[in-house]
Scaffold this motif. Structure first.
Motif, PDB file in Angstrom:
ATOM      1  N   PHE A 156       0.817  -1.207   0.000  1.00 10.95           N
ATOM      2  CA  PHE A 156       0.000   0.000   0.000  1.00 10.95           C
ATOM      3  C   PHE A 156       0.857   1.266   0.000  1.00 10.95           C
ATOM      4  N   VAL A 193       0.344   4.255  -2.669  1.00  6.81           N
ATOM      5  CA  VAL A 193       0.093   5.628  -2.217  1.00  6.81           C
ATOM      6  C   VAL A 193       1.230   6.549  -2.650  1.00  6.81           C
ATOM      7  N   SER A 236      -9.159  -0.559  -5.267  1.00  5.73           N
ATOM      8  CA  SER A 236      -9.239   0.312  -4.094  1.00  5.73           C
ATOM      9  C   SER A 236      -8.718   1.713  -4.410  1.00  5.73           C
ATOM     10  N   ILE A 292      -7.670   4.731  -1.760  1.00  2.00           N
ATOM     11  CA  ILE A 292      -6.424   4.983  -1.019  1.00  2.00           C
ATOM     12  C   ILE A 292      -5.668   6.185  -1.581  1.00  2.00           C
ATOM     13  N   GLN A 313      -4.967   5.206   9.122  1.00  2.00           N
ATOM     14  CA  GLN A 313      -5.833   4.083   9.462  1.00  2.00           C
ATOM     15  C   GLN A 313      -6.357   4.196  10.889  1.00  2.00           C
ATOM     16  N   HIS A 324      -4.598  -1.813   5.793  1.00  2.00           N
ATOM     17  CA  HIS A 324      -5.409  -2.392   4.724  1.00  2.00           C
ATOM     18  C   HIS A 324      -6.472  -1.393   4.311  1.00  2.00           C
ATOM     19  N   GLU A 325      -6.920  -1.493   3.043  1.00  2.00           N
ATOM     20  CA  GLU A 325      -7.858  -0.501   2.525  1.00  2.00           C
ATOM     21  C   GLU A 325      -9.216  -0.507   3.219  1.00  2.00           C
ATOM     22  N   VAL A 330     -13.778   1.307  -2.456  1.00  2.00           N
ATOM     23  CA  VAL A 330     -12.926   0.798  -1.378  1.00  2.00           C
ATOM     24  C   VAL A 330     -12.368  -0.585  -1.702  1.00  2.00           C
ATOM     25  N   LYS A 331     -13.233  -1.487  -2.144  1.00  2.00           N
ATOM     26  CA  LYS A 331     -12.785  -2.839  -2.470  1.00  2.00           C
ATOM     27  C   LYS A 331     -13.845  -3.499  -3.336  1.00  2.00           C
TER      28      LYS A 331
END
Length: 494
Positions: A83, A87, A113, A116, A136, A182-183, A216-217
């Motif tokens: 991630f 990012v 996702s 992010i 997070q 995690h997303e 998001v997912k």
């Protein structure tokens, strides 16, 4: 003598009878303050103050836990590195390539996702994996605000705060905090705000909070559909337009999920969606590990809701996530570890708040008493588990705040790798390198020759000959040993 409650004097004419009242037509159930709630602006401010103070305390606890683990090099997986690579690419306006998934691989070909990218401005200012951990922690803590407000609306400020705190201490959230990044940290507050709006009968707000789940997912489109169907069911008699819109959103969620699975993700990944094999019929079936699966379901329902959430249709929003997890033959999906249960926690908590509202007015005395005592009992259970077996128990250990000498030695060794170098690495060194190097997963460079090879060999898994291991990975290249530190090995290609 008096007529209609008004005093009269001798000889006075009787008062004119009051006209009959219009019959009262029962309206929809409304969220009203529960016993002990303070009404008016003062009550609202008290509830809001409680919710935000709780969120601030939870943020501090979550951030300290995750940042201290990173500081001590206790990373559990490669996800934080993946991630961070994505990012970092967004922050410098580049395609979200994550070389840890393979040279040139796009993160959108792994999980869909794009949300992010919202972290990118913060990462641009603070280019470190700690930025992702702090974001997070803030998102998880934020989700306690709607849970606390919804519970307080029904039960009063005290019980609302107890239920919000029990949610913040829930095992699913704590395990996700422990699991690096995690997303799904974006999904948790979105679900919490959507369900808060739903129980308050703000149908359009519930749909509005739910729609971003599509970003998001990939699987959360089906969760959005479940949420929208619950909105449609509850709004069908009071707001037909909202009910129809909710049905449309449900269809949108399913269609969007299907397109992402079959079109969007495969367009970024030549091998298609990589996780279909988790449901491979040739592998372990849904009945494999049934005992563990039922144990996880019990953990979702008992210590977080005391089983009372089963009385609310809001719990149906959890069905898609529970469904794909329990159908899978991958044992990681079955257990209470990792981050997989985090999205279930706001659903269970808000379903409980919804069920408590009806239960406290039940004609059955035992159910009324149970509903009024349950928030305090759940908080007590959360505190007990958090002080003993759950990750937040580490906040009471002195070692949590100490930086092991091993970490300093390893970091000094890794500092010998120049910025911009390509590095092949295993889990332990990854997050010390992804903010300044191009990092590949060890053994998966697909023909790319890295400048450096780094791995943690403290357990001796790679043997006692670093140069020999390098020849196994890249027979066509030659490496020289840069140095070792407490089991960590660094080699440079020559």
């Amino acid at each position: 003598m008096s007529i209609s409650g008004s005093p009269t004097t001798a000889g006075a004419l009787p008062a004119t009878p009051a006209p009959p009242r219009a019959p009262v037509v029962p309206g929809p159930r409304r969220a009203v303050p529960g016993p002990g709630a303070v009404r008016g602006p003062g009550g609202v401010s008290r509830t809001g103050r409680n919710a935000w103070l709780l969120a601030a305390a939870l943020f501090l606890a979550y951030a300290v836990l995750s940042v201290s683990r990173h500081r001590r090099m206790e990373t559990l997986s490669w996800d934080l590195g993946i991630f961070e690579q994505a990012v970092r690419a967004y922050a410098w306006l580049r395609p979200p390539v994550v070389d840890l998934k393979g040279p040139g691989a796009s993160v959108l070909g792994d999980h869909f996702s794009p949300v992010i990218a919202l972290i990118a401005p913060f990462y641009r200012a603070f280019p470190t994996p700690v930025t992702l951990l702090v974001v997070q922690a803030a998102l998880f803590a934020l989700s306690a605000v709607p849970v606390t407000r919804a519970a307080a609306r029904f039960l009063g400020p005290g019980r609302g705060l107890a239920l919000g705190a029990a949610y913040g201490l829930s095992w699913g959230i704590q395990r996700a905090v422990e699991f690096d990044f995690h997303e799904i940290c974006f999904a948790v507050p979105l679900l919490a705000f959507a369900l808060e709006a739903l129980v308050a009968r703000r149908w359009w707000a519930a749909l509005g909070w739910g729609l971003p789940l599509l970003l998001v997912k990939e699987d959360l489109g089906v969760t959005l559909a479940a949420l929208a169907l619950v909105v449609a069911w509850r709004a069908r008699r009071t707001d037909r337009w909202a009910a129809r819109a909710a049905v449309a959103v449900a269809v949108l969620g399913v269609v969007a999920a299907a397109l992402v699975f079959t079109v969007v993700i495969p367009s970024f990944a030549s091998d298609g969606y990589a996780y279909w094999d988790k449901l491979d019929a040739a592998g372990p079936g849904p009945l494999d590990g049934l005992g563990t699966k039922l144990s996880t379901l019990a953990w979702v329902l008992i210590p977080t809701t005391g089983l009372l959430a089963l009385r609310s249709p809001l719990l149906l929003v959890a069905a898609p996530t529970l469904g794909w997890r329990f159908l899978s033959g991958d044992e990681h999906y079955w257990s209470t570890d990792w981050h997989y249960s985090a999205v279930l926690m706001p659903i269970a908590a808000l379903a409980l708040a919804d069920a408590l509202d009806a239960s406290r007015r039940s004609p059955r005395p035992w159910l009324r008493a149970y509903s009024l005592q349950l928030p305090a009992a759940l908080l007590a259970a959360g505190l007990a588990l958090s002080a003993t077996t759950l990750p937040l128990a580490r906040l009471g250990e002195a070692a949590t705040y100490e930086r092991p000498s091993r970490v300093g030695a390893v970091e000094r060794l890794l500092a010998r790798i120049p910025d911009g170098a390509s590095v092949e690495s295993d889990i332990a060194p990854i997050t010390r390198l992804t903010s300044r190097c191009r990092v590949f997963w060890i053994g998966d460079t697909k023909g790319v020759l890295p400048d450096y090879l780094v791995y943690d060999n403290a357990s001796g898994w790679a043997g006692e000959d670093p140069l020999g291991y390098a020849r196994q990975l890249h027979p066509e290249a030659r490496f020289t040993l840069v140095g070792t530190a407490r089991g960590t090995v660094v080699l440079r290609r020559i």
